[in-house]
Scaffold this active site. Sequence first.
Site, mmCIF file in Angstrom:
data_model
loop_
_atom_site.group_PDB
_atom_site.id
_atom_site.type_symbol
_atom_site.label_atom_id
_atom_site.label_comp_id
_atom_site.label_asym_id
_atom_site.label_seq_id
_atom_site.Cartn_x
_atom_site.Cartn_y
_atom_site.Cartn_z
ATOM 1 N N HIS A 1 49.857 74.939 92.585
ATOM 2 C CA HIS A 1 48.659 75.745 92.349
ATOM 3 C C HIS A 1 47.783 75.835 93.605
ATOM 4 C CE1 HIS A 1 45.691 77.675 89.854
ATOM 5 N NE2 HIS A 1 44.778 76.762 90.094
ATOM 6 N N SER B 1 42.557 81.198 90.522
ATOM 7 C CA SER B 1 42.474 80.265 89.404
ATOM 8 C C SER B 1 41.331 80.663 88.461
ATOM 9 C CB SER B 1 42.288 78.854 89.971
ATOM 10 O OG SER B 1 42.449 77.896 88.979
ATOM 11 N N ASP C 1 53.752 76.998 91.267
ATOM 12 C CA ASP C 1 52.524 76.733 90.515
ATOM 13 C C ASP C 1 52.890 76.533 89.046
ATOM 14 O OD1 ASP C 1 50.047 76.707 89.320
ATOM 15 O OD2 ASP C 1 49.348 78.581 90.213
#
Lengths: 200, 380
Positions: free
Chosen positions: B353, B155, B320
């Site tokens: 995610h 991320s 995600d």
Amino acid sequence: MTKLRADLSIISDWIRPNSRVLDLGCGRGALLSHLKERHNITGYGLEIEVDKIADGIRAGVNVLHRDLDTGKLDFASNSFDFVIMAQTLQAIKQPDVLIDEMARIGKSGIITFPNFGYWENRLRLFFKGRMPLSNLLPYEWYNSPNIHLCTLRDFEKLCHEKHITITQRTVVDLSHQTRLLTKWFPNWFGQIALYQFTKA
Amino acid sequence: MPIPDDSVGLVESQTLHFDQPLTLACGKTIPKWDITYETYGELNADHSNAVLICHALSGDHHAAGYHNEDDKKPGWWENAIGPGKPIDTNQFFVVALNNIGHCKGSTGPASINPETGKMYGPDFPIVTVTDWVKTQRLFSDKLEIQTWAAIIGGSLGGMQVMQWAIDYPNDLKHAIIIAAAPKLSAQNIGFNEVSRQAILSDPDFHEGHYIEKGTVPKRGLMLARMLGHITYLSDDAMRKKFGRELRSGKINYGFDVEFQVESYLRYQGTSFVDRFDANTYLLMTKALDYFDPAQAFDGDLVKAFKQIKAQCFVVSFTSDWRFAPERSQEIVHALVEADKVVSYAEIEAHQGHDAFLLPLPDYMNLFYAYMSRVAKDIPA
């Protein structure tokens, strides 16, 4: 150097050193890692199965997760010296689209596939009235991943229609030898066809 | 609960002090700063087996192990870091640090500004991914690590990895970029803006001076976290986890917690308030919004990636939607166009995610495979 599947070792002879190569359906990366070692090539292999991607990565190959059945590939035109697809054509949903893509992306394309015109296939269909089964085509009609089988003539006709020039053809039997019969009557006696082509 | 054998075990955080002034991308300077960090495993003689872990929005330097035997939870990436795990502490010297602007030890809004003798609070300058990478480079010098065997992050952490590879191409051999994006989309920024507004409009925020006022903008921070959590999970994951299950078994026609998902989000929100700082949350979302490594290269990501010398490994997860696989493919596409060494895998996962933190078999298999390549590149 590890022993290479015979059709791959013929392909390896066609590749120039230091080329940039794209291998469609690279499996566990056998061809690319061989080409890297032998010809110092760069490039990528495209593969859809995660465990094969992992093995390819372990073998030091650059593997990109891709589904070849989406048709178009997001690589720039003429960005590779060679785009290779070995024993995968027959399992592709839109082989004609992918051949176009190979000709667009690569300065040279290399395709190998099992020849459906091989005499045993013809005899089985002719006398038994059954779909061919062999070492190369070991699946029943209903569970075969090979959904687009063709003969040498079929492939050459498609290339002709697409104005793709075949620059090299090698036809071998299962032991990957070129015998006299395969030379004289390739579409009858060739089991594996290897083509190099270009759209110049 | 005994500490598992495949954990790095008990760990301690350390802090390094930097007395040189640091000028940030926004033009402001902080005179002194601290970096809090943890290390796992042994650094080898020629300092070539070091791996840097970059954390995401709410992560920190406590990536693995336990601070004491009674800890309920280990570090945030315990699934990937430890002896025999993909980031194998028997092979690698693993370093995880807390970025500046954060609230877990490194200099941030809750630190004292030496120039005023008061807490920075809302006056802590906006920090960017580029600033972090710069501080991480200076930090590496102090640890006497010239070249990282790999820099790894998910991320916002993955964004730092990309920036490292561009800004210091010679200083890392492998860049592992997980569940990231080359820059935020309008939708991403939109979500960040809503979470910022939740905090800024909380009456207890006091324009960032809540600590002096003895308050905490609990409601705002909680709302921000609740919103964030929805974006970390997938529709599918939420359906599987909660469905439309009711807490009391029947509808009460009111605004109290009725559905299990509401209870879960409120719990996530309130527990976050206890461990996170509102000013830091604002800074983190801004760092995300501003991230755009192509900007310094005429907006051309390929041109930015031309700088890279590291081998890259990019990973995404199918469900995600915060940083969808298409965003990772943009990174891969630009790396290929720049003729870089890159591998890419898209992991089938329904967890959204958050999947990047989980020990999914396909993901771990690929992680092991790639780390074996990192290990091979360490001189014997």
